[in-house]
Design a protein around this motif. Structure first.
Motif, PDB file in Angstrom:
ATOM      1  N   LEU A 210      15.116  31.295 -62.709  1.00 47.17           N
ATOM      2  CA  LEU A 210      16.533  31.286 -63.055  1.00 47.17           C
ATOM      3  C   LEU A 210      16.837  32.285 -64.166  1.00 47.17           C
ATOM      4  O   LEU A 210      17.822  33.030 -64.103  1.00 47.17           O
ATOM      5  N   ILE A 211      15.992  32.310 -65.191  1.00 44.01           N
ATOM      6  CA  ILE A 211      16.241  33.213 -66.314  1.00 44.01           C
ATOM      7  C   ILE A 211      15.979  34.659 -65.924  1.00 44.01           C
ATOM      8  O   ILE A 211      16.726  35.565 -66.310  1.00 44.01           O
ATOM      9  N   VAL A 212      14.937  34.899 -65.139  1.00 46.20           N
ATOM     10  CA  VAL A 212      14.699  36.260 -64.636  1.00 46.20           C
ATOM     11  C   VAL A 212      15.903  36.727 -63.816  1.00 46.20           C
ATOM     12  O   VAL A 212      16.407  37.842 -63.974  1.00 46.20           O
ATOM     13  N   ASN A 213      16.406  35.849 -62.962  1.00 45.77           N
ATOM     14  CA  ASN A 213      17.512  36.193 -62.071  1.00 45.77           C
ATOM     15  C   ASN A 213      18.766  36.576 -62.836  1.00 45.77           C
ATOM     16  O   ASN A 213      19.363  37.636 -62.599  1.00 45.77           O
ATOM     17  N   ILE A 214      19.198  35.721 -63.765  1.00 44.45           N
ATOM     18  CA  ILE A 214      20.473  35.997 -64.431  1.00 44.45           C
ATOM     19  C   ILE A 214      20.347  37.089 -65.471  1.00 44.45           C
ATOM     20  O   ILE A 214      21.288  37.869 -65.702  1.00 44.45           O
ATOM     21  N   SER A 215      19.185  37.219 -66.106  1.00 41.35           N
ATOM     22  CA  SER A 215      19.026  38.259 -67.128  1.00 41.35           C
ATOM     23  C   SER A 215      18.885  39.652 -66.520  1.00 41.35           C
ATOM     24  O   SER A 215      19.002  40.643 -67.229  1.00 41.35           O
TER      25      SER A 215
END
Length: 261
Positions: A210-215
């Protein structure tokens, strides 16, 4: 460490929550802000003497939908191949004990218990192996949703972004590591009756994804909040209901539903 944000005598501060029994908890007031260098002041206040506020004031709340397969299916939706993000505005955020106001434009208000990730530093394009370094801690969230509006309007800005639709709290737990955060019990009760029960290990896309995706798309700032999705069992809320989200190792977030004034 449990970091709370609170008000007392008209002043707002952060404090470290100390103690084990609810009626014996105290706050050691923090000098500074928890996202930078800070120290404990040694000045302690009983938790019962303060008003707990939302533990952070996020610049943005990034929420991920349909991240539990059973929840997607219970609403008749397909499980997405990639993380499916939407936003809740900062004005949707309320704290523990604050009222969820039932909007006048919906007749089907639903609860959604979620693990919330709090970002601890400014970051962008975070590689998977560095995700743990940008997380400040974790808290409880309720992604309150106007379900009929969500279905009717086909987009989620009003259905999930209305005022009081994002309760957070009661504090941020900073001592949970990433591996454990991906396997915590999430449960929700309404008036003491269990409605939702699941584990974060059931997430289709774990926290790292999730964090990789949005960042990849935007800069995350200290205090930003990532909502990780809800397990199956979502259902209606009515005026007068008391809804409580409990997450293993963190605590319980309780709010009451009231008629919007």
């Amino acid at each position: 460490m449990r970091i709370a944000r609170f008000s007392i005598d008209g002043n707002v501060a952060f404090g470290a929550v100390e103690g084990d029994k609810q009626d014996e908890l105290v706050l050691d007031i923090i000098k500074g802000i928890p996202f930078a260098d800070y120290e404990l002041s040694g000045t302690k206040v009983p938790l019962g003497k303060v008003r707990l506020l939302p533990p952070v004031l996020p610049n943005k709340v990034v929420a991920f939908g349909r991240n539990y397969a059973e929840h997607a299916r219970e609403l008749g939706n397909e499980v997405p191949d990639a993380p499916f993000a939407f936003f809740k505005p900062s004005t949707s955020v309320i704290g523990p004990g604050d009222d969820i106001q039932y909007p006048s434009f919906t007749e089907e208000l639903h609860h959604e218990a979620e693990l919330a990730v709090v970002i601890g530093r400014m970051c962008r394009e975070v590689p998977r192996e560095r995700v743990k370094d940008v997380i400040f801690g974790y808290t409880c969230a309720n992604d309150v949703t106007a379900r009929d509006v969500q279905k009717r309007e086909k987009q989620w800005a009003r259905a999930k972004g209305f005022d009081t639709s994002c309760p957070l709290g009661p504090w941020v737990e900073t001592d949970i590591d990433l591996a454990r955060a991906n396997d915590l019990t999430v449960q929700l009760t309404v008036n003491g009756e269990q409605r939702q029960l699941g584990r974060t290990s059931e997430m289709i896309h774990p926290i790292e994804d999730l964090i990789v995706n949005i960042s990849e798309a935007m800069t995350l700032l200290p205090g930003d909040v990532i909502l990780t999705g809800t397990p199956a069992g979502v259902g209606p809320l009515h005026v007068g209901d008391e809804v409580a989200v409990t997450i293993e190792g963190i605590g319980t977030l309780t709010n009451k539903v009231v008629k919007r004034g």
